[in-house]
Design a protein around this motif. Structure first.
Motif, short mmCIF file in Angstrom:
data_model
loop_
_atom_site.label_atom_id
_atom_site.label_comp_id
_atom_site.label_asym_id
_atom_site.label_seq_id
_atom_site.Cartn_x
_atom_site.Cartn_y
_atom_site.Cartn_z
N ALA A 101 -19.91 -60.67 -4.23
CA ALA A 101 -19.85 -61.09 -2.83
C ALA A 101 -21.12 -60.71 -2.10
CB ALA A 101 -18.63 -60.47 -2.16
N GLU A 102 -21.63 -59.51 -2.37
CA GLU A 102 -22.86 -59.06 -1.72
C GLU A 102 -24.06 -59.89 -2.19
OE1 GLU A 102 -25.53 -54.98 -1.05
OE2 GLU A 102 -23.68 -54.92 -2.25
N ALA A 103 -24.06 -60.29 -3.45
CA ALA A 103 -25.14 -61.14 -3.97
C ALA A 103 -25.17 -62.48 -3.25
CB ALA A 103 -24.96 -61.35 -5.47
N TYR A 104 -24.00 -63.08 -3.07
CA TYR A 104 -23.91 -64.35 -2.35
C TYR A 104 -24.34 -64.18 -0.89
CZ TYR A 104 -21.25 -66.25 -6.30
OH TYR A 104 -20.85 -66.67 -7.56
N GLU A 105 -23.98 -63.05 -0.30
CA GLU A 105 -24.34 -62.79 1.10
C GLU A 105 -25.85 -62.64 1.26
OE1 GLU A 105 -23.40 -59.56 4.69
OE2 GLU A 105 -22.50 -59.32 2.70
N ILE A 106 -26.50 -61.96 0.30
CA ILE A 106 -27.95 -61.79 0.36
C ILE A 106 -28.64 -63.16 0.27
CG2 ILE A 106 -29.96 -60.90 -0.88
CD1 ILE A 106 -28.24 -58.50 -1.70
N ASP A 107 -28.16 -64.01 -0.63
CA ASP A 107 -28.72 -65.35 -0.75
C ASP A 107 -28.55 -66.13 0.54
OD1 ASP A 107 -29.67 -65.01 -3.28
OD2 ASP A 107 -28.12 -66.19 -4.29
N HIS A 108 -27.39 -65.98 1.18
CA HIS A 108 -27.13 -66.69 2.43
C HIS A 108 -28.06 -66.22 3.55
CE1 HIS A 108 -24.92 -68.79 5.58
NE2 HIS A 108 -24.82 -67.64 6.24
N ILE A 109 -28.26 -64.91 3.62
CA ILE A 109 -29.11 -64.35 4.68
C ILE A 109 -30.57 -64.73 4.47
CG2 ILE A 109 -29.97 -62.20 5.67
CD1 ILE A 109 -27.22 -60.97 5.10
N THR A 110 -31.03 -64.68 3.22
CA THR A 110 -32.44 -64.95 2.92
C THR A 110 -32.74 -66.43 2.73
OG1 THR A 110 -32.03 -64.62 0.54
CG2 THR A 110 -32.73 -62.69 1.83
N GLY A 111 -31.70 -67.26 2.69
CA GLY A 111 -31.91 -68.69 2.51
C GLY A 111 -32.40 -69.06 1.11
N THR A 112 -32.05 -68.24 0.12
CA THR A 112 -32.44 -68.48 -1.28
C THR A 112 -31.19 -68.60 -2.14
OG1 THR A 112 -32.56 -66.11 -1.77
CG2 THR A 112 -34.57 -67.18 -0.94
N ASN A 113 -31.39 -68.85 -3.41
CA ASN A 113 -30.26 -68.91 -4.35
C ASN A 113 -30.55 -68.14 -5.63
OD1 ASN A 113 -32.20 -70.56 -5.47
ND2 ASN A 113 -30.81 -72.27 -5.89
N ASN A 114 -31.44 -67.15 -5.53
CA ASN A 114 -31.86 -66.41 -6.72
C ASN A 114 -30.70 -65.69 -7.40
OD1 ASN A 114 -34.63 -67.10 -6.43
ND2 ASN A 114 -34.86 -65.55 -4.84
N TRP A 115 -29.92 -64.95 -6.64
CA TRP A 115 -28.81 -64.20 -7.24
C TRP A 115 -27.70 -65.15 -7.69
CZ3 TRP A 115 -30.01 -59.76 -8.90
CH2 TRP A 115 -30.86 -58.91 -8.19
N THR A 116 -27.49 -66.22 -6.95
CA THR A 116 -26.48 -67.21 -7.35
C THR A 116 -26.81 -67.83 -8.69
OG1 THR A 116 -26.01 -67.72 -5.02
CG2 THR A 116 -25.31 -69.34 -6.66
N LEU A 117 -28.09 -68.18 -8.88
CA LEU A 117 -28.52 -68.76 -10.14
C LEU A 117 -28.37 -67.77 -11.30
CD1 LEU A 117 -31.73 -70.73 -9.05
CD2 LEU A 117 -29.48 -71.66 -9.62
N ALA A 118 -28.66 -66.49 -11.03
CA ALA A 118 -28.52 -65.46 -12.07
C ALA A 118 -27.06 -65.32 -12.49
CB ALA A 118 -29.05 -64.13 -11.56
N ILE A 119 -26.14 -65.34 -11.53
CA ILE A 119 -24.71 -65.23 -11.83
C ILE A 119 -24.25 -66.45 -12.62
CG2 ILE A 119 -22.40 -65.19 -10.81
CD1 ILE A 119 -23.64 -63.60 -8.47
N GLU A 120 -24.66 -67.64 -12.18
CA GLU A 120 -24.25 -68.87 -12.87
C GLU A 120 -24.79 -68.91 -14.29
OE1 GLU A 120 -25.71 -71.95 -10.36
OE2 GLU A 120 -24.02 -71.81 -8.93
N LYS A 121 -26.02 -68.44 -14.49
CA LYS A 121 -26.61 -68.41 -15.83
C LYS A 121 -25.82 -67.49 -16.75
CE LYS A 121 -30.90 -67.29 -18.29
NZ LYS A 121 -32.31 -66.79 -18.14
N GLU A 122 -25.46 -66.31 -16.26
CA GLU A 122 -24.71 -65.35 -17.06
C GLU A 122 -23.32 -65.90 -17.42
OE1 GLU A 122 -23.50 -61.66 -18.92
OE2 GLU A 122 -25.36 -62.78 -18.64
#
Length: 276
Positions: free
Chosen positions: A65-86
């Motif tokens: 949840a915190e990873a998704y929140e960081i992506d939302h705040i920063t306007g990126t999808n870096n952590w989301t992509l890492a989770i999806e890849k794993e």
């Protein structure tokens, strides 16, 4: 036993406790000291992990949840992509099986039975690679400490320095190439020995909340190291049989030619990997 004690004292101590032989004279004199040291190390690692909020100036999440929140705040999808890849790798390797005969609450309340199965928690561990791109990495791991020790042996030997040196010496004397490789999600190539299930978290997307039976040796499980070791050992034996058949067909083959070199390199590689 002395060799095992020297190479893997913690594993041996945990095994002796699980097997109810910790009070035997051969174990009693050193087990308590090793387990206290293990607990101190674990406590320090946990403390350091939770205190680490940034790496290379980048905020590190502790939960999905915190990873998704960081992506939302920063306007990126870096952590989301890492989770999806794993999660994509995990599904491709068949790590889970959906169980559709009830909900997690049904199992916990006893309304639905899963004989022999234990519930376990899982979570994501996050990191950042120092590869020039600061690639985000996510690893799905099980909370192995929550389950009872499995009845099957969990010890997995570790390759010694001497073994590696002998392999390198053999390669040098025979003018062989030395190759290495990295097995992606290595443990997940082996089957899980334990009967456990997990309630799917937000990283599962549309399957969140479903009951998942763990079919592969997830990182963090008590038996995963031994499962991987046994699987790679069987692979090694099959390769040796293949090599011996090739030698029987061509008994006078030069070990330095291309095909034989390939056999020997893979053989050495897997004999070392067998103990990792």
């Amino acid at each position: 036993m002395q060799e095992i004690l020297d190479s893997s004292p913690v594993k041996l101590a945990e095994y002796s406790v699980a097997a109810n032989i910790a009070e035997e004279p051969a174990f009693a004199w050193w087990i308590s000291r090793i387990l206290r040291k293990r607990n101190r190390i674990i406590a320090k690692v946990k403390s350091r992990y939770w205190k680490t909020t940034h790496k290379f100036g980048i905020q590190m999440p502790k939960t999905v949840a915190e990873a998704y929140e960081i992506d939302h705040i920063t306007g990126t999808n870096n952590w989301t992509l890492a989770i999806e890849k794993e999660m994509r790798k995990i599904w491709e390797l068949g790590a889970f099986e959906k169980w559709n005969k009830g909900t997690s609450e049904d199992i916990r309340s006893g309304k639905t039975k899963m004989p022999g199965y234990e519930e376990i928690g899982c979570h994501m561990v996050f990191d950042i690679k120092m590869d020039g791109k600061f690639t985000r990495k996510a690893r799905y791991v099980a909370n192995g400490i929550e389950t009872e020790p499995p009845t099957a042996q969990t010890y997995a030997s570790v390759v010694s320095r001497d073994s590696v040196r002998i392999a390198l010496l053999y390669a040098a004397l025979n003018d062989l190439e030395v190759l290495s490789c990295d097995v992606t999600n290595a443990y997940l190539n082996a089957n899980c020995r334990e009967k456990i299930w997990v309630q799917a978290g937000p990283e599962f997307g549309e399957d969140e909340g479903l009951v998942m039976i763990i079919k592969k040796a997830l990182y963090g499980l008590k038996s995963s190291g031994a499962s991987w070791r046994n699987m790679i050992s069987q692979t090694n034996k099959q390769m040796w049989n293949y090599i011996l058949k090739a030698i029987a067909i061509h008994p006078h083959a030069d070990p330095r030619n291309h095909s034989t070199r390939l056999f020997l390199v893979f053989s050495l590689q897997f004999r070392v990997a067998m103990k990792t």
